[in-house]
Design an enzyme around this catalytic site. Sequence first.
Site, PDB file in Angstrom:
ATOM      1  CE  LYS A  54     -17.218 -40.582  -3.454  1.00 41.27           C
ATOM      2  NZ  LYS A  54     -17.720 -39.487  -2.627  1.00 41.27           N
ATOM      3  CD  GLN A  98     -20.897 -38.717  -0.959  1.00 38.89           C
ATOM      4  OE1 GLN A  98     -19.978 -39.521  -1.011  1.00 38.89           O
ATOM      5  NE2 GLN A  98     -21.063 -37.754  -1.845  1.00 38.89           N
ATOM      6  CG  ASP A 121     -13.916 -36.250   0.101  1.00 37.07           C
ATOM      7  OD1 ASP A 121     -13.762 -36.782  -1.017  1.00 37.07           O
ATOM      8  OD2 ASP A 121     -15.006 -36.245   0.705  1.00 37.07           O
TER       9      ASP A 121
END
Length: 286
Positions: A54, A98, A121
Amino acid sequence: MSARLLDGRKAADTTVERVRQAVSERLDAGLSRPGLAVILVGDDAASRVYVRNKEKACQRAGIASFVETLDVSTTEQQLLERVQQLNADPRVHGILVQLPVPDHIDQSLVTNSIDPWKDVDGFHAENVGRLALRQLGLRPCTPMGIMTLLRQNGIEPKGMHAVVVGASNIVGRPMALELLLAGATVTVTHRFTRDLASHVRQAELLVVAVGKPNVVDGDWIRPGAVVVDVGIHRLEDGSLRGDLDFESAKKNAGWITPVPGGVGPMTVASLISNTLIACERFDGVD
Ligand code: NAD
């Protein structure tokens, strides 16, 4: 028949390049650089690889990335407080915690503590609810990436019978909502589904997101079907494979995603797109 490849690396490059250009135009116009904060709690090896990917994608797109690694002993309260600080930080347009977080932290509590317009997300209850109600906010990355991959290859799900195998909050459910939004007729199957084969055989478009290899047999695939394999499994020799047996699945499929190089890069590309979208929206807020 041997299937055509749905090349996720190529489609992701196209998306990241599009974002890079938009970021460069923003900077030329005197607007702010998009910023993404990534929080990693603990030291999970797979999570570290995902976070690194990422970060690299942010660099390529010209997005500022702020990666924080917190000790595995971080309490739920400490993590929630850090999220609140990032919610208030004007340099940060996207926040990603995460997953998975350690067991002593309530994952959904943390996800829902992120400002929905910074939830890049797309896991916040508000964002999944918006997708269900066709009032789009930030869309969950993996299903959004799959839709981009299909469309960049000229595949239009409208009117197709789509079958989703797996009904998780982050992949299967929002995938079904994306396909419904696109005008497909959608069947969702899961661990309690009886006779999975009979459903899979009907699929013109099949998305498999189970997390177990070989739950779907390649022989079940309808000739010419579009097949998307979301699963990721690391083998003992370090190589990756998906939920499907690629060699048998590609005999019947018309299109198929490889693993690696299919859905994975598209998930990261969606994150980059969502960070730009969040930043552009932020411009309009006092
Ligand atoms: P999950 O464990 O949360 O959900 C799995 C789903 O599969 C559940 O809904 C369950 O009911 C269903 N299932 C289990 N056994 C089944 C069976 N025999 N028949 C039909 N359905 C069954 O998993 P997840 O988070 O959705 O992830 C699935 C896979 O996708 C994992 O391998 C994960 O690593 C991978 N993944 C990949 C990406 C990517 O970017 N490529 C992103 C997210 C997840």
